[in-house]
Scaffold this active site. Structure first.
Site, PDB file in Angstrom:
ATOM      1  N   CYS A 116       0.822  -1.217   0.000  1.00 12.76           N
ATOM      2  CA  CYS A 116       0.000   0.000   0.000  1.00 12.76           C
ATOM      3  C   CYS A 116       0.852   1.260   0.000  1.00 12.76           C
ATOM      4  CB  CYS A 116      -0.936   0.004   1.199  1.00 12.76           C
ATOM      5  SG  CYS A 116      -2.152  -1.302   1.099  1.00 12.76           S
ATOM      6  N   HIS A 256      -2.885   7.092   3.390  1.00 16.13           N
ATOM      7  CA  HIS A 256      -3.349   5.886   2.702  1.00 16.13           C
ATOM      8  C   HIS A 256      -4.743   5.519   3.228  1.00 16.13           C
ATOM      9  CE1 HIS A 256      -3.722   1.975   1.087  1.00 16.13           C
ATOM     10  NE2 HIS A 256      -3.527   1.354   2.235  1.00 16.13           N
ATOM     11  N   ASN A 286     -10.012   0.353  -0.281  1.00 13.98           N
ATOM     12  CA  ASN A 286      -8.551   0.391  -0.288  1.00 13.98           C
ATOM     13  C   ASN A 286      -8.055  -0.091  -1.660  1.00 13.98           C
ATOM     14  OD1 ASN A 286      -5.826   0.004   0.024  1.00 13.98           O
ATOM     15  ND2 ASN A 286      -5.963  -1.183   1.915  1.00 13.98           N
TER      16      ASN A 286
HETATM   17  O1  UT7 Z   1      -3.688  -1.481   3.369  1.00 10.10           O
HETATM   18  C1  UT7 Z   1      -2.832  -2.486   3.851  1.00 10.10           C
HETATM   19  C2  UT7 Z   1      -2.809  -2.438   5.298  1.00 10.10           C
HETATM   20  N1  UT7 Z   1      -4.016  -3.017   5.825  1.00 10.10           N
HETATM   21  C3  UT7 Z   1      -4.642  -2.427   6.842  1.00 10.10           C
HETATM   22  O2  UT7 Z   1      -4.235  -1.364   7.274  1.00 10.10           O
HETATM   23  C4  UT7 Z   1      -5.796  -3.154   7.459  1.00 10.10           C
HETATM   24  C5  UT7 Z   1      -5.672  -3.106   8.964  1.00 10.10           C
HETATM   25  N2  UT7 Z   1      -6.720  -3.888   9.648  1.00 10.10           N
HETATM   26  C6  UT7 Z   1      -8.022  -3.525   9.643  1.00 10.10           C
HETATM   27  O3  UT7 Z   1      -8.403  -2.558   9.004  1.00 10.10           O
HETATM   28  C7  UT7 Z   1      -8.983  -4.316  10.518  1.00 10.10           C
HETATM   29  O4  UT7 Z   1      -8.237  -5.127  11.385  1.00 10.10           O
HETATM   30  C8  UT7 Z   1      -9.986  -5.174   9.708  1.00 10.10           C
HETATM   31  C9  UT7 Z   1     -10.943  -4.258   8.979  1.00 10.10           C
HETATM   32  C10 UT7 Z   1      -9.241  -6.042   8.734  1.00 10.10           C
HETATM   33  C11 UT7 Z   1     -10.791  -6.044  10.662  1.00 10.10           C
HETATM   34  O5  UT7 Z   1     -11.426  -5.243  11.651  1.00 10.10           O
HETATM   35  P1  UT7 Z   1     -11.283  -5.603  13.198  1.00 10.10           P
HETATM   36  O6  UT7 Z   1     -12.066  -4.616  13.929  1.00 10.10           O
HETATM   37  O7  UT7 Z   1      -9.815  -5.707  13.521  1.00 10.10           O
HETATM   38  O8  UT7 Z   1     -11.998  -6.993  13.296  1.00 10.10           O
HETATM   39  P2  UT7 Z   1     -11.418  -8.397  13.796  1.00 10.10           P
HETATM   40  O9  UT7 Z   1     -10.573  -9.012  12.734  1.00 10.10           O
HETATM   41  O10 UT7 Z   1     -10.834  -8.238  15.159  1.00 10.10           O
HETATM   42  O11 UT7 Z   1     -12.748  -9.236  13.938  1.00 10.10           O
HETATM   43  C12 UT7 Z   1     -13.722  -8.890  14.936  1.00 10.10           C
HETATM   44  C13 UT7 Z   1     -14.949  -9.755  14.720  1.00 10.10           C
HETATM   45  C14 UT7 Z   1     -14.606 -11.241  14.543  1.00 10.10           C
HETATM   46  O12 UT7 Z   1     -15.664 -11.985  15.137  1.00 10.10           O
HETATM   47  P3  UT7 Z   1     -15.488 -12.658  16.582  1.00 10.10           P
HETATM   48  O13 UT7 Z   1     -14.290 -13.555  16.467  1.00 10.10           O
HETATM   49  O14 UT7 Z   1     -15.263 -11.506  17.528  1.00 10.10           O
HETATM   50  O15 UT7 Z   1     -16.771 -13.368  16.772  1.00 10.10           O
HETATM   51  C15 UT7 Z   1     -14.648 -11.421  13.054  1.00 10.10           C
HETATM   52  O16 UT7 Z   1     -14.973 -12.751  12.690  1.00 10.10           O
HETATM   53  O17 UT7 Z   1     -15.592  -9.351  13.530  1.00 10.10           O
HETATM   54  C16 UT7 Z   1     -15.763 -10.494  12.677  1.00 10.10           C
HETATM   55  N3  UT7 Z   1     -15.684 -10.042  11.307  1.00 10.10           N
HETATM   56  C17 UT7 Z   1     -16.773  -9.640  10.614  1.00 10.10           C
HETATM   57  N4  UT7 Z   1     -18.066  -9.540  10.962  1.00 10.10           N
HETATM   58  C18 UT7 Z   1     -18.911  -9.105  10.021  1.00 10.10           C
HETATM   59  C19 UT7 Z   1     -14.596  -9.936  10.516  1.00 10.10           C
HETATM   60  N5  UT7 Z   1     -14.952  -9.480   9.308  1.00 10.10           N
HETATM   61  C20 UT7 Z   1     -16.288  -9.300   9.353  1.00 10.10           C
HETATM   62  C21 UT7 Z   1     -17.232  -8.829   8.418  1.00 10.10           C
HETATM   63  N6  UT7 Z   1     -18.524  -8.753   8.801  1.00 10.10           N
HETATM   64  N7  UT7 Z   1     -16.887  -8.452   7.170  1.00 10.10           N
END
Ligand code: UT7
Length: 332
Positions: A116, A256, A286
């Protein structure tokens, strides 16, 4: 004699027509508009649907407009630097394919893969070719068909990414505008959190790798998130301190666009005026190496000659950094 700077003298962007909404995604995986908007801040993203089209085609669309807008002939272009993680092919470089499709035959080109941060690294690198006098008209393009490496059965990654391209023309100037400074960083140990498992030389494509979905983006979101917040903050601080810029001296911040919450925490930690921060993640998602030029493109008519602009990015590698530039022209 005044120092030669590389200055952006034109910018264009291109987004493919098809719009993938959160509503449509919610029929593909177990997700919702509410979750995506609150956790990432994306409403929709553009997707390149045409069979047989790749990142080069997005770039060509943006560059065709750029050449027309800046009255640049193809034979004048001496260098194309293409930032992408979704090259048309493993080799040759997508820059060469773009040049061929545009009929640019007098120059040379190559690709940069800095995730990115690709456009940031490319702009900083290309500016050096201009500063030393080797190149006079350089195209720097960030172009991505992210949909080609997104697993649309993985709800943790599929809402994030979109396709698009943004391109700038870079030329020399002795005026006090252009790329002033850059700070670039990398830490390869971060690769365990964000990579594509198969398709490279360690694990070439096989039936097994395809069955195991290993040709898609693998991301440990929380680890990447934490690094993104702290590294982008540090890079912004570093570039401002090196150039004696207080945050109220900066006219525009261009972060970004990976997650609206990452941008919000940058605004909070650096105490920025949100009106001065370019944000379009809600509509484009993104687009990896294309986010920074797509922001500059959308804000082109708001920027004035001499405006102080800070670009910053964080992404796969890990690679991150910031650029300080002075905008080169007034709105047309
Ligand atoms: O550009 C390159 C660099 N990349 C980035 O900067 C991305 C950085 N990371 C992020 O933006 C975030 O970590 C994500 C958007 C990828 C994920 O968000 P998060 O708040 O960190 O969610 P998480 O991975 O901790 O997941 C929390 C919960 C999980 O459920 P449980 O285990 O708590 O029951 C996931 O399974 O949210 C669930 N989850 C979703 N729920 C509904 C993950 N994706 C989804 C979804 N819809 N699309």
């Amino acid at each position: 004699m005044n120092k030669v700077h590389a200055v952006i003298t034109g910018i264009e962007g291109y987004l493919p027509d098809y719009i993938l909404t959160n509503e449509e995604l919610s029929h593909m995986v177990d997700t919702s508009d509410e979750w995506i908007m609150s956790r990432i801040g994306i409403k929709e993203r553009h997707i390149l649907k045409e069979q047989g089209s790749g990142s080069s085609d997005l770039a060509v669309k943006a560059i065709e407009k750029l050449l027309a807008k800046t009255n640049t002939k193809t034979e004048e272009v001496d260098f194309i630097l293409c930032a992408t993680v979704t090259p048309d092919m493993q080799f040759p470089a997508t820059a060469n394919i773009i040049a061929d499709k545009l009929g640019i035959t007098n120059g040379f080109g190559y690709d940069i893969n800095a995730g990115c941060s690709g456009f940031l690294f490319a702009l900083a690198s290309a500016s050096k070719w201009v500063e030393v006098g080797t190149c006079k008209k350089v195209i720097v393009v960030g172009t991505e068909k992210m949909s080609s490496i997104v697993d649309y059965t993985d709800r943790a990654t599929c809402p994030i990414f979109g396709d698009g391209a943004g391109a700038v023309l870079l030329e020399p100037t002795t005026e006090d505008v252009g790329i002033m400074d850059s700070v670039l960083h990398a830490d390869g140990s971060g690769r365990k959190y964000l990579h594509q498992k198969a398709g490279g030389s360690i694990k070439p494509a096989s039936h097994e790798t395809v069955d195991a979905h290993e040709h898609f983006i693998y991301q440990e979101g929380q680890a990447v998130y934490k690094h993104a917040v702290s590294r982008m903050y540090e890079a912004n601080k570093e570039i401002c301190e090196r150039n004696n810029l207080a945050s109220n001296h900066v006219d525009w911040y261009v972060p970004h666009q990976a997650n609206k919450r990452i941008i919000d925490s940058l605004i909070e930690k650096l105490q920025l005026d949100p009106q001065r921060v370019m944000i379009n993640i809600e509509r484009f998602g993104n687009t990896t190496a294309a986010t920074l030029p797509l922001c500059l493109w959308e804000w082109e008519n708001k920027m004035k000659k001499g405006d102080k602009v800070i670009l910053s990015a964080f992404g796969a590698g890990f690679s991150w950094g910031a650029i300080y530039l002075k905008w080169g022209y007034d709105p047309k």
